[in-house]
Motif scaffolding. Structure first.
Motif, short mmCIF file in Angstrom:
data_model
loop_
_atom_site.label_atom_id
_atom_site.label_comp_id
_atom_site.label_asym_id
_atom_site.label_seq_id
_atom_site.Cartn_x
_atom_site.Cartn_y
_atom_site.Cartn_z
N SER A 238 0.85 -1.19 0.00
CA SER A 238 0.00 0.00 0.00
C SER A 238 0.89 1.24 0.00
O SER A 238 1.31 1.72 1.05
CB SER A 238 -0.91 0.01 1.23
OG SER A 238 -1.73 1.18 1.24
N ASN A 240 1.96 5.30 -0.74
CA ASN A 240 1.35 6.62 -0.59
C ASN A 240 2.17 7.59 -1.42
O ASN A 240 3.27 7.99 -1.02
CB ASN A 240 1.31 7.06 0.88
CG ASN A 240 0.59 8.39 1.05
OD1 ASN A 240 0.13 8.99 0.08
ND2 ASN A 240 0.47 8.84 2.29
N TRP A 241 1.64 7.98 -2.56
CA TRP A 241 2.39 8.81 -3.50
C TRP A 241 2.28 10.29 -3.21
O TRP A 241 2.78 11.11 -3.97
CB TRP A 241 1.93 8.51 -4.93
CG TRP A 241 2.20 7.10 -5.33
CD1 TRP A 241 1.32 6.10 -5.50
CD2 TRP A 241 3.49 6.53 -5.59
NE1 TRP A 241 1.95 4.93 -5.87
CE2 TRP A 241 3.29 5.17 -5.93
CE3 TRP A 241 4.80 7.02 -5.57
CZ2 TRP A 241 4.33 4.32 -6.23
CZ3 TRP A 241 5.84 6.17 -5.89
CH2 TRP A 241 5.61 4.83 -6.21
N ASP A 242 1.65 10.65 -2.11
CA ASP A 242 1.56 12.05 -1.69
C ASP A 242 2.63 12.29 -0.63
O ASP A 242 2.49 11.89 0.52
CB ASP A 242 0.17 12.35 -1.13
CG ASP A 242 -0.02 13.83 -0.79
OD1 ASP A 242 0.99 14.56 -0.71
OD2 ASP A 242 -1.17 14.24 -0.59
N ASP A 245 1.59 13.82 2.62
CA ASP A 245 0.61 13.08 3.40
C ASP A 245 1.19 11.84 4.08
O ASP A 245 0.56 11.25 4.94
CB ASP A 245 -0.56 12.67 2.49
CG ASP A 245 -1.65 11.90 3.23
OD1 ASP A 245 -2.20 12.45 4.18
OD2 ASP A 245 -1.92 10.75 2.84
N GLN A 246 2.42 11.46 3.69
CA GLN A 246 2.92 10.17 4.16
C GLN A 246 3.21 10.16 5.66
O GLN A 246 3.32 9.10 6.26
CB GLN A 246 4.17 9.75 3.38
CG GLN A 246 5.36 10.64 3.56
CD GLN A 246 6.63 10.03 2.95
OE1 GLN A 246 6.73 8.84 2.70
NE2 GLN A 246 7.63 10.88 2.73
N ARG A 249 -0.33 9.01 6.71
CA ARG A 249 -0.59 7.64 6.26
C ARG A 249 0.70 7.06 5.70
O ARG A 249 1.12 7.40 4.60
CB ARG A 249 -1.70 7.61 5.20
CG ARG A 249 -2.11 6.19 4.80
CD ARG A 249 -3.27 6.19 3.83
NE ARG A 249 -2.91 6.67 2.51
CZ ARG A 249 -2.32 5.90 1.58
NH1 ARG A 249 -2.00 4.65 1.84
NH2 ARG A 249 -2.04 6.40 0.40
N HIS A 250 1.33 6.22 6.47
CA HIS A 250 2.62 5.64 6.09
C HIS A 250 2.48 4.69 4.90
O HIS A 250 1.39 4.19 4.60
CB HIS A 250 3.22 4.87 7.26
CG HIS A 250 3.76 5.75 8.35
ND1 HIS A 250 3.38 7.06 8.51
CD2 HIS A 250 4.64 5.50 9.35
CE1 HIS A 250 4.02 7.58 9.55
NE2 HIS A 250 4.78 6.65 10.08
N TRP A 251 3.59 4.45 4.24
CA TRP A 251 3.66 3.35 3.29
C TRP A 251 3.52 2.04 4.07
O TRP A 251 3.98 1.93 5.21
CB TRP A 251 5.00 3.35 2.56
CG TRP A 251 5.17 4.45 1.56
CD1 TRP A 251 5.11 5.79 1.79
CD2 TRP A 251 5.45 4.28 0.16
NE1 TRP A 251 5.34 6.48 0.63
CE2 TRP A 251 5.56 5.58 -0.38
CE3 TRP A 251 5.66 3.19 -0.66
CZ2 TRP A 251 5.84 5.80 -1.73
CZ3 TRP A 251 5.94 3.39 -2.00
CH2 TRP A 251 6.02 4.69 -2.52
N TYR A 262 5.52 -0.61 8.34
CA TYR A 262 5.05 0.72 7.96
C TYR A 262 6.26 1.66 7.98
O TYR A 262 7.09 1.61 8.89
CB TYR A 262 3.98 1.20 8.93
CG TYR A 262 2.72 0.36 8.92
CD1 TYR A 262 1.65 0.71 8.10
CD2 TYR A 262 2.63 -0.78 9.71
CE1 TYR A 262 0.50 -0.08 8.09
CE2 TYR A 262 1.48 -1.57 9.70
CZ TYR A 262 0.42 -1.21 8.88
OH TYR A 262 -0.70 -1.99 8.86
#
Length: 349
Positions: A238, A240-242, A245-246, A249-251, A262
Motif C-alpha cells: 500500500s 502513498n504517493w503524496d 501526506d505520508q 498515512r505511512h507506506w 510501515y
C-alpha cells in the motif's frame, strides 16, 4: 573561495553569522568548533521538528572576514518546497512569526518580489514542479531557515518558551543553544555575541549563563534511542504517493521475513523521480532500500527509508556512506547488508 562553491552559493543560500566580540580578533579553536556545531544541531533540529527531515541543504563554513572574529556558516538549499508546505499551516505560521519576527505574508511578499507572484499565489506557485527548485524559492527558503536559527540563538528564553520551543524534539534546539553559550562562558575572551556582520552585539556576557540553562526534559521526552541502519528488500502492498501526506498515512509493505511494516520515504531524489514520472510502477512494487529504525522495548519504531536503491529491479542510487548517515541520523548502528538472511526486524512489530 572556489568558483564551484561561489556558483552554488548564488543558486540559493544565506549566511548565518556568529559574531564574537573578542580582543585581538582571534578565537579559541574549541570555541569555534563547539559554537559552529551547536548552530549545526539547531538547523538539524529545525529540519526534523518542523520539516520532518525533508529539507535538502548543506552547511558550509566560509572564510572569516577581517576584523572582530566573525564565523560565517552558509546554508545552501536545493529542494525548498517543504519550507512553504510548513508555512502554509497554522502551527507553521505561528512558529515562523515567533522565531523570525516576520509573519508568513511578509515572506510571501519577499518571494513575490523575486518571482513576480502575488502573496496569495505563493503556495500554488511553489508547489508547481517548475517553481519548486527555482533559485528564488531556494533563496527565500535559506533566508527563512537562517532567520529561524538566529531566533533560537538570539531570543530571550521566555520568548522561546511562549512560542513552544520546549515541546517534543524542539527541546534539542534549546539544548544546542545551551551548548553554544556554555562554550562562550568557557572562553573568557568572549565579551559579547551577535548574529549580524555589523558591530552589533545584543547578547552581553552577563546574559550567557541564563541562556546556557538547559530546559528540563519531560518523562516522555527522554533521549531517543539510536538508529539502526540496514539495506533490505521491501514488497510494497500500500504505497502513498503524496509526499506531504505520508506522515499521516505511512507506506505499508512486507519485509524480507514477509512481516508487515510501515514506513516513510525521506529520499528526495526518489520523490523527484516520482514527480517526473520516471518510475515503472507495478501492482506489487519491490523496493531495495537503505532504511533505519529505532528499537523501543524490542519493537522497531519510526522506520525511515533514507535512500531508495532499486525500484522494481531498476537501480536508482548507491547507499549513503557513513558520514552522510551521521549527518542525517546522528548516533546510529549499521547492520550488515541483508539479502537472503532473515529481516533485521524479524519478530519486531
Amino acid at each position: 573561495m572556489s568558483q564551484v562553491l561561489a556558483g552554488r552559493l548564488d543558486d540559493g543560500s544565506d549566511v548565518l553569522y556568529l559574531h564574537f566580540d573578542v580582543q585581538n580578533h582571534h578565537l579559541k579553536l574549541e570555541t569555534f568548533i563547539e559554537t559552529a556545531d551547536s548552530a549545526r544541531k539547531i538547523v538539524a533540529t529545525i529540519n526534523e521538528g518542523f520539516f520532518h527531515n525533508s529539507l535538502h541543504y548543506e552547511l558550509v563554513v566560509l572564510p572569516p572576514d577581517e576584523g572582530s572574529f566573525l564565523t560565517r556558516l552558509a546554508i545552501i538549499f536545493s529542494a525548498p518546497a517543504a519550507v512553504f508546505t510548513f508555512v502554509n499551516t497554522d502551527v507553521g505560521a505561528a512558529f515562523i512569526d515567533g522565531l523570525t519576527g516576520k509573519p508568513p505574508v511578509e515572506w510571501a511578499k519577499q518571494m513575490g518580489q523575486t518571482t513576480g507572484e502575488t502573496a496569495g499565489k505563493l503556495y500554488e506557485a511553489l508547489t508547481r514542479e517548475e517553481k519548486q527548485e527555482s533559485k528564488a524559492a531556494c533563496q527565500v527558503s535559506a533566508n527563512m531557515v537562517v532567520a529561524m536559527t538566529r531566533g533560537v540563538l538570539e531570543k530571550e528564553t521566555l520568548e522561546l518558551r511562549k512560542i513552544g520551543m520546549e515541546a517534543g524534539t524542539l527541546t534539542d534546539a534549546l539544548h544546542a543553544r545551551a551548548d553554544f553559550y556554555t562554550a562562550c562562558i568557557n572562553d573568557k575572551a568572549v565579551n559579547r555575541v551577535g548574529f549580524q556582520p555589523l558591530d552589533d552585539f545584543p547578547i552581553p556576557r552577563s546574559s550567557f549563563a541564563e541562556r546556557a540553562q538547559r530546559p528540563p526534559r519531560k518523562a516522555d521526552e527522554e533521549e531517543p534511542p539510536d538508529w539502526t541502519v540496514s539495506i533490505e528488500n521491501i514488497y510494497v502492498t500500500s504505497p502513498n504517493w503524496d509526499v506531504a501526506d505520508q506522515r499521516l498515512r505511512h507506506w505499508k509493505g512486507k519485509d524480507q521475513a514477509r512481516r508487515d511494516c510501515y514506513f516513510v520515504i525521506d529520499d528526495l531524489e526518489f520523490w523527484s523521480l516520482v514527480k517526473k514520472k520516471n518510475l515503472r510502477v507495478d501492482v506489487l512494487d519491490n523496493l531495495q532500500v537503505q532504511w533505519a529504525c529505532q528499537i523501543v522495548d524490542g519493537r522497531a519504531k519510526n522506520r525511515r527509508v533514507i535512500r531508495v536503491l532499486e525500484y522494481n529491479g531498476n537501480k536508482l542510487a548507491e547507499p549513503l556512506p557513513a558520514e552522510a548517515l551521521d549527518a542525517i541520523l546522528g548516533r546510529h548502528a549499521t547492520a550488515k547488508a541483508l539479502r537472503e538472511e532473515p529481516s533485521l526486524f524479524d519478530g519486531l512489530e
